[in-house]
Design an enzyme around this catalytic site. Structure first.
Site, PDB file in Angstrom:
ATOM      1  CG  HIS A   1       1.077   4.938   3.652  1.00  0.00           C
ATOM      2  ND1 HIS A   1       0.358   5.361   4.835  1.00  0.00           N
ATOM      3  CD2 HIS A   1       0.294   4.144   2.873  1.00  0.00           C
ATOM      4  CE1 HIS A   1      -0.957   4.859   4.955  1.00  0.00           C
ATOM      5  NE2 HIS A   1      -1.038   4.039   3.829  1.00  0.00           N
TER       6      HIS A   1
ATOM      7  CD  GLU B   1      -4.028  -1.180   0.380  1.00  0.00           C
ATOM      8  OE1 GLU B   1      -3.819  -1.945  -0.275  1.00  0.00           O
ATOM      9  OE2 GLU B   1      -3.926  -0.991   1.782  1.00  0.00           O
TER      10      GLU B   1
END
Length: 232
Positions: free
Chosen positions: A10, A83
């Site tokens: 990202h 994550e």
């Protein structure tokens, strides 16, 4: 027939910019992060992306939205692409973690089986995320005609890349940190077994489970105006 997989990190977040660990915290893209996402979209126009799947955390989801709109595609989300859960470290700076847990970050960096307090290890993350790819291999019939794009996080992408390549746990540390909106790229091909020669170059329901993954590149991409350092 081969299948290309692109795993992109990202854009920069407000936590990246301030040097704080995120993990499962749902942090926002910074203005730089949105600019990075738009730049990544320009680079991905020539990659033949036909499907996009993102982590459900908003920093990945927003990056995927920007890219998908630019490419004229829809995207879906999957929480298994999140994550690493950093447990008690989440929200802290590296200096704060080092003060409270002396030497622990060094152990974490070098041992993918070790987890922060109340968190998960890189091996845990790889085992959690790998089924997303395996299910796409089995169920997405359009993959042979283009690339699948996964929008996720630096730690998760590193762990997943190592798992797909079949690396030993001791080899997980060979990959450097993944920059914002840079990507890992792999190619899957039907596994070769000399005792049962392949009669077709195309994947079949029987051969996708034994696909052989090849490493095409790491930290691919460009046009990045700033970088937030480690994703975690």
């Amino acid at each position: 027939m081969s299948r290309r997989l692109i795993l992109i990190r990202h854009g920069q977040t407000t936590y990246n910019a301030s040097g704080r660990m995120q993990g499962h915290l749902d942090t926002e893209l910074s203005d730089v992060g949105y600019e990075q996402a738009r730049a990544a979209a320009r680079l991905l126009r020539d990659q033949g992306v036909v499907k996009i799947v993102a982590s459900d955390l908003q920093r990945a989801r927003e990056t995927a939205r920007v890219v998908a709109e630019s490419l004229g595609l829809d995207f879906s989300t999957d929480p298994r692409l999140r994550e690493t859960n950093l447990g008690q470290w989440q929200g802290k700076s590296s200096a704060e973690v080092d003060a409270e847990f002396p030497g622990a970050r060094a152990i974490w960096r070098h041992d993918p089986t070790w987890a922060p307090p109340e968190g998960e290890s890189r091996v845990d993350v790889a085992r959690r995320a790998r089924p997303v790819i395996d299910e796409l291999m089995q169920e997405f019939s359009g993959w042979d005609d283009g690339a699948v794009l996964i929008v996720a996080h630096g730690g998760a992408i590193s762990a997943l890349t190592c798992h797909l390549l079949g690396l030993d746990h001791g080899q997980y540390g060979i990959l450097s940190g993944l920059k914002n909106t840079h990507w890992s790229q792999l190619t899957a091909r039907p596994d070769f077994n000399p005792e049962t020669p392949v009669t077709s170059l195309e994947f079949t329901p029987e051969t996708v489970a034994s696909a052989q993954w090849y490493f095409d590149g790491w930290n691919m991409g460009g046009e990045v105006t700033g970088d937030g350092g480690a994703d975690t």
